[in-house]
Scaffold this motif. Structure first.
Motif, mmCIF file in Angstrom:
data_model
loop_
_atom_site.group_PDB
_atom_site.id
_atom_site.type_symbol
_atom_site.label_atom_id
_atom_site.label_comp_id
_atom_site.label_asym_id
_atom_site.label_seq_id
_atom_site.Cartn_x
_atom_site.Cartn_y
_atom_site.Cartn_z
ATOM 1 N N ASN A 79 -10.758 -5.757 12.337
ATOM 2 C CA ASN A 79 -11.647 -6.797 12.843
ATOM 3 C C ASN A 79 -12.835 -6.154 13.550
ATOM 4 O O ASN A 79 -12.663 -5.287 14.415
ATOM 5 N N ILE A 80 -14.031 -6.589 13.212
ATOM 6 C CA ILE A 80 -15.255 -6.031 13.768
ATOM 7 C C ILE A 80 -15.994 -7.142 14.517
ATOM 8 O O ILE A 80 -16.136 -8.264 14.005
ATOM 9 N N GLU A 81 -16.462 -6.813 15.719
ATOM 10 C CA GLU A 81 -17.212 -7.773 16.519
ATOM 11 C C GLU A 81 -18.449 -7.117 17.110
ATOM 12 O O GLU A 81 -18.443 -5.925 17.437
ATOM 13 N N LYS A 82 -19.536 -7.897 17.221
ATOM 14 C CA LYS A 82 -20.753 -7.526 17.944
ATOM 15 C C LYS A 82 -21.387 -6.219 17.459
ATOM 16 O O LYS A 82 -21.987 -5.484 18.237
ATOM 17 N N ALA A 83 -21.266 -5.943 16.193
ATOM 18 C CA ALA A 83 -21.884 -4.727 15.651
ATOM 19 C C ALA A 83 -23.326 -5.002 15.236
ATOM 20 O O ALA A 83 -23.685 -6.127 14.857
ATOM 21 N N ASN A 84 -24.150 -3.958 15.327
ATOM 22 C CA ASN A 84 -25.526 -4.059 14.842
ATOM 23 C C ASN A 84 -25.565 -3.925 13.314
ATOM 24 O O ASN A 84 -26.280 -4.646 12.630
ATOM 25 N N SER A 85 -24.789 -2.994 12.801
ATOM 26 C CA SER A 85 -24.641 -2.823 11.352
ATOM 27 C C SER A 85 -23.300 -2.143 11.096
ATOM 28 O O SER A 85 -22.715 -1.537 11.997
ATOM 29 N N VAL A 86 -22.821 -2.246 9.865
ATOM 30 C CA VAL A 86 -21.511 -1.700 9.502
ATOM 31 C C VAL A 86 -21.618 -1.053 8.127
ATOM 32 O O VAL A 86 -22.252 -1.596 7.217
ATOM 33 N N LEU A 87 -20.982 0.111 7.988
ATOM 34 C CA LEU A 87 -20.823 0.750 6.694
ATOM 35 C C LEU A 87 -19.349 0.750 6.325
ATOM 36 O O LEU A 87 -18.496 1.079 7.155
ATOM 37 N N ILE A 88 -19.057 0.369 5.085
ATOM 38 C CA ILE A 88 -17.690 0.424 4.564
ATOM 39 C C ILE A 88 -17.691 1.366 3.365
ATOM 40 O O ILE A 88 -18.469 1.176 2.423
ATOM 41 N N PHE A 89 -16.834 2.363 3.416
ATOM 42 C CA PHE A 89 -16.678 3.313 2.317
ATOM 43 C C PHE A 89 -15.355 3.010 1.616
ATOM 44 O O PHE A 89 -14.321 2.866 2.288
ATOM 45 N N VAL A 90 -15.370 2.923 0.295
ATOM 46 C CA VAL A 90 -14.149 2.634 -0.467
ATOM 47 C C VAL A 90 -13.982 3.709 -1.544
ATOM 48 O O VAL A 90 -14.871 3.920 -2.374
ATOM 49 N N SER A 91 -12.847 4.391 -1.519
ATOM 50 C CA SER A 91 -12.522 5.360 -2.562
ATOM 51 C C SER A 91 -11.229 4.930 -3.246
ATOM 52 O O SER A 91 -10.356 4.321 -2.618
ATOM 53 N N ILE A 92 -11.120 5.235 -4.528
ATOM 54 C CA ILE A 92 -9.914 4.913 -5.292
ATOM 55 C C ILE A 92 -9.574 6.103 -6.171
ATOM 56 O O ILE A 92 -10.462 6.704 -6.778
ATOM 57 N N ALA A 93 -8.300 6.443 -6.242
ATOM 58 C CA ALA A 93 -7.859 7.533 -7.124
ATOM 59 C C ALA A 93 -6.448 7.238 -7.607
ATOM 60 O O ALA A 93 -5.718 6.441 -7.011
ATOM 61 N N SER A 94 -6.064 7.882 -8.700
ATOM 62 C CA SER A 94 -4.710 7.723 -9.235
ATOM 63 C C SER A 94 -4.102 9.092 -9.499
ATOM 64 O O SER A 94 -4.749 10.127 -9.331
ATOM 65 N N ASN A 95 -2.852 9.078 -9.940
ATOM 66 C CA ASN A 95 -2.155 10.333 -10.268
ATOM 67 C C ASN A 95 -2.380 10.759 -11.709
ATOM 68 O O ASN A 95 -1.791 11.717 -12.184
ATOM 69 N N PHE A 96 -3.256 10.046 -12.431
ATOM 70 C CA PHE A 96 -3.509 10.324 -13.851
ATOM 71 C C PHE A 96 -4.337 11.594 -14.005
ATOM 72 O O PHE A 96 -5.440 11.706 -13.449
ATOM 73 N N ASN A 97 -3.817 12.559 -14.757
ATOM 74 C CA ASN A 97 -4.593 13.746 -15.122
ATOM 75 C C ASN A 97 -5.125 13.647 -16.552
ATOM 76 O O ASN A 97 -6.279 13.919 -16.817
ATOM 77 N N ASN A 98 -4.237 13.276 -17.472
ATOM 78 C CA ASN A 98 -4.630 13.030 -18.862
ATOM 79 C C ASN A 98 -3.528 12.203 -19.509
ATOM 80 O O ASN A 98 -2.553 11.821 -18.845
ATOM 81 N N TYR A 99 -3.669 11.937 -20.793
ATOM 82 C CA TYR A 99 -2.762 10.990 -21.451
ATOM 83 C C TYR A 99 -1.303 11.435 -21.485
ATOM 84 O O TYR A 99 -0.415 10.632 -21.759
ATOM 85 N N LYS A 100 -1.031 12.706 -21.188
ATOM 86 C CA LYS A 100 0.356 13.171 -21.182
ATOM 87 C C LYS A 100 0.772 13.767 -19.843
ATOM 88 O O LYS A 100 1.850 14.344 -19.735
ATOM 89 N N ASP A 101 -0.058 13.604 -18.809
ATOM 90 C CA ASP A 101 0.209 14.227 -17.508
ATOM 91 C C ASP A 101 -0.230 13.283 -16.390
ATOM 92 O O ASP A 101 -1.415 12.986 -16.246
#
Length: 820
Positions: free
Chosen positions: A246-268
């Motif tokens: 929860n954010i209150e009374k901020a002048n500005s806000v940055l949100i960073f979103v990263s996503i990753a999986s365990n996939f290396n390739n089609y067999k790994d």
């Protein structure tokens, strides 16, 4: 002469000044998306993606990551297939098509996985209290910068949100700001539809969504993924609950979103999704927003800015995108075509990056846990169509994920060839997925088609024709050759016609009434055309590399035994070996016109009667169809050199869904509607518009071959052609080509086909062309004369007059031509 040159230069300068005004390269709206996914706006960097809803009280960023698929490494070959092959063939040759299809369903279609699903990660949801009474609402997707923006006013305060998924930093960045200090207040949460999930609030003002993808079709879901959302504020207070910040009374806000999986390739799938996601967000978190934004725009524009298009503009361009879409069929709005064209390039850049996965049936955007057709790779047209714009619209790097997938399929497809066909080489059927399955799925009516490998292998060859890269060709030649090796072993002599045919095969997803409702057949026209192209590409690649002389000789001999194309009793190009086409057939697939486009076997100059038959087939099938099919038809009518008919198909495409009965159209966010959403229509139409302005497939570079009345004046720059030429600053007025600059990146003969006489800028004359083009990148296929039905009355079409010139070029040099 001097006065004419001054007028041409003045006209070019005016067009360039217009084209540099990029305010038109935005999708914008004055209402939020509400809960409609097809109203949201897509952003992505080829690895991570989001749909930005632009809602005021509850903003949603629906999240995707390219490797989040159901299932896990698996194969789906049917071990009973080989034993049944002779019996299936016998039934086909005896005309017992339904019995053959039933036996194929029992013995040849997979009994294992029918393919896995591309699945969403979840949502980032931002909830704003007391923002229900808003005004001055505006949202946009700036496709020149790859940034989504939303703004509105509440209580005298203007709030702004900007979002992009950074190309260099591999994270999504969202900036929330207000024009008065201390006014930013909201709660942030991650949500997901996955059954196996864990949402937590970490230290450092960070949300975490960890999950495992679904089991599907008997295959256990083992892809593990982690999405992190970390918040940085200017001023204000951050508190947390068990599952939100929860954010209150901020002048500005940055949100960073990263996503990753365990996939290396089609067999790994042994990667560490948690560490990967952490590394991405840690690397970006300390950077300033302005620095990340500037670096993101620069990385994106490196690709996007390569092609400029200007078709003019009218007052219609001032309206919101949704209204322009509604009005397009009744209003002159040429810049809407420019927007749609460049939107296709934007989508390809955003969904297909080197090192990532290819664009699937929905690119990289999907909000459904069980998407239509699993959002897989349908390789009997749709995947190939995704990449038609890649080389010619100067996005060669975007082609790389598909090329990599083809090389992987050339490995997995070897076992399918051996187990199911007793053949060397490799193949794929009509669908694949992230696990690179190559067995037949869904049912014999659709899945018996085995041309996926053959068609995809043409992309490997096409890349070489555009780039001339011999090292690249050496690296992919085994896969090109492997596609040919499969057909060498698989082709069988037809007992009646004595031609070598594909059996079993089909003409994708269509069936003549005479075949008892079964699609299974021997020697469909598309199969014959594909085999011809596979053999031709292999022969030419081997000659370019100076290898496999004996194999070349073998393929040359087999090629002579392939069936010729045939013109039937309705003056149509036959779809099947027998003349059983119906002129009332309106099927969305017109697969036998593969020979017209994307192949170049059917030419108005080399085989005019086949060309005329192809036009009759198009007329008989009609214009109304699903979205992707209309995209293909734009290309076909461009090849017909009929710009007005091609433009009519663009109008059909750019029609709100459900406006045309029985047809597709376009959603409010300009996504193609099959329906439902399939991205191939977007890419197909971008390709088709390019083909209207430039073609390089018939032994020459043909400029403005299919210019409609609506595009009388315009300019395009940056298109690539086979043979390594770049078309720069091509300007036309009143349908006449005024000026063009062409850069030769490989050297060699430049053969130009143009609608009016031109000369060098210096005033020197151009030499008229004669004979075959000596440039080896422009070899045209030598096909057999067609077999013409005795009932046919086919006659060649009357073509527009063109002028054909040959210009010898040197590598790295540019040549400018002007109106004579």
């Amino acid at each position: 002469m001097m006065r004419k040159s001054i007028l041409i230069i003045f006209f070019i300068c005016c067009l360039q000044a217009i084209s540099q005004d990029t305010d038109g390269l935005k999708l914008w709206y004055n209402v939020p998306s509400s809960d409609t996914w097809e109203n949201a706006l897509p952003i992505g960097n080829g690895f991570q993606a989001a749909m930005v809803y632009g809602n005021v009280e509850k903003e949603i960023f629906q999240l995707n990551e390219a490797t989040v698929w159901s299932g896990s490494p698996n194969r789906n070959d049917n071990p009973n297939a080989l034993e049944a092959l002779p019996k299936v063939r016998k039934l086909i040759f005896e005309g017992e098509y339904k019995a053959a299809e039933n036996l194929a369903n029992e013995k040849r279609i997979t009994k294992r996985s029918h393919g896995q699903m591309f699945q969403p990660v979840g949502n980032l949801e931002l909830t704003f209290t007391d923002h229900d009474d808003f005004s001055n609402y505006y949202r946009e997707l700036d496709i020149e910068k790859a940034i989504a923006k939303t703004s509105y006013m509440v209580g005298g305060v203007t709030y702004t949100r900007e979002a992009f998924i950074s190309f260099p930093d591999r994270v999504m960045v969202i900036k929330l700001s207000a024009d008065k200090p201390g006014k930013i207040a909201f709660s942030a949460a991650l949500t997901s539809q996955h059954i196996k999930q864990n949402i937590t609030v970490n230290g450092n003002n960070e949300l975490s969504l960890w999950g495992t993808t679904s089991d599907h079709d008997g295959v256990e879901g083992k892809v593990e993924f982690n999405a992190l959302a970390r918040i940085k504020t200017d001023g204000g207070i951050i508190t947390n609950t068990d599952n939100s910040l929860n954010i209150e009374k901020a002048n500005s806000v940055l949100i960073f979103v990263s996503i990753a999986s365990n996939f290396n390739n089609y067999k790994d799938i042994s990667g560490d999704e948690n560490q990967r996601a952490k590394d991405f967000i840690d690397k970006a978190f300390d950077k300033s927003f302005d620095k990340m934004k500037a670096e993101h725009i620069a990385a994106y524009q490196k690709y996007f800015n390569c092609v400029k298009l200007d078709l003019g503009s009218t007052e219609a361009a001032k309206l919101p995108t949704g209204e322009r879409l509604k009005n397009f069929n009744t209003t002159e709005d040429p810049s809407f075509v420019t927007l749609y064209y460049q939107y296709g390039r934007y989508l390809l850049i955003s969904s297909s990056q080197p090192g990532g996965q290819p664009a699937n049936l929905q690119g990289i955007w999907n909000g459904s846990m069980k998407p239509a057709w699993d959002s897989k790779y349908t390789i009997n047209i749709n995947t190939e169509m995704n990449y038609w714009p890649a080389e010619k619209t100067n996005l060669s790097e975007m082609h790389e994920p598909l090329l990599k997938m083809i090389l992987e399929l050339s490995e997995t497809g070897k076992e399918t060839a051996k187990v199911m066909y007793g053949a060397d080489g490799w193949l794929a059927h009509h669908n694949t997925d992230i696990w690179r399955i190559t067995g037949p799925i869904d049912g014999s009516f659709w899945g018996i088609w085995n041309g996926g490998g053959g068609w995809l292998s043409q992309h490997l060859w096409e890349r070489y024709l555009y780039t001339g890269d011999k090292k690249y060709l050496e690296s992919v030649y085994p896969a090109i050759k492997g596609a040919a090796e499969f057909y060498v072993d698989f082709l069988v002599e037809h007992p009646k016609y004595k031609w070598l045919v594909v059996a079993p095969g089909n003409s994708p997803e269509n069936a003549p009434k005479e075949h008892q409702g079964a699609s299974i057949t021997a020697g469909s026209t598309m199969d014959n055309q594909l085999v011809f192209d596979v053999f031709n590409a292999t022969i030419n690649a081997a000659k370019a590399l100076g290898v496999d002389k004996n194999f070349i000789k073998k393929l040359e001999g087999l090629k002579k035994r392939l069936p010729p194309m045939q013109i039937g009793k309705h003056n149509q190009l036959q779809e099947w070996l027998d003349d059983v086409d119906s002129p009332t057939d309106k099927h969305r697939h017109i697969s036998h016109l593969y020979g017209l486009y994307p192949s170049n076997q059917i030419s108005p100059y080399r085989n005019p009667k086949l060309f005329a038959a192809a036009k009759n087939t198009l007329l008989q099938r009609g214009d109304v169809s699903t979205g992707w099919s209309m995209g293909w038809k734009v290309n076909w009518w461009a090849k017909m050199q009929d710009g007005n008919h091609a433009y009519k198909l663009i109008q059909n495409q750019l029609t709100p869904l459900s406006t045309v009965k029985g047809g597709g159209g376009t959603y409010n966010n300009l996504f193609d509607a099959h329906p439902p959403f399939q991205i191939d229509g977007n890419f197909g139409c971008t390709s088709g518009i390019t083909e209207m302005l430039m073609q390089s497939s018939d032994g020459a570079i043909h400029l403005i071959p299919a210019l409609p009345d609506n595009f009388k004046n315009g300019m395009i720059s940056g298109l690539k052609t086979k043979g390594g030429f770049t078309i720069e600053d091509m300007v036309w007025k009143n349908g006449q080509l005024l000026s063009v600059k062409i850069t030769s990146n490989l050297g060699g003969n430049l053969r130009l086909r143009i609608p009016n006489e031109m000369q060098f800028e210096s005033g020197n004359k151009l030499n008229k062309a004669s004979g075959e083009n000596p440039n080896s990148f422009f070899l045209v296929p030598k096909i057999k004369d067609p077999v013409i039905s005795g009932a046919s009355t086919i006659q060649p079409l009357q073509l527009k007059k063109t002028f054909l010139y040959d210009i010898p070029t040197e590598k790295g040099s540019s040549y400018r031509f002007v109106l004579k």
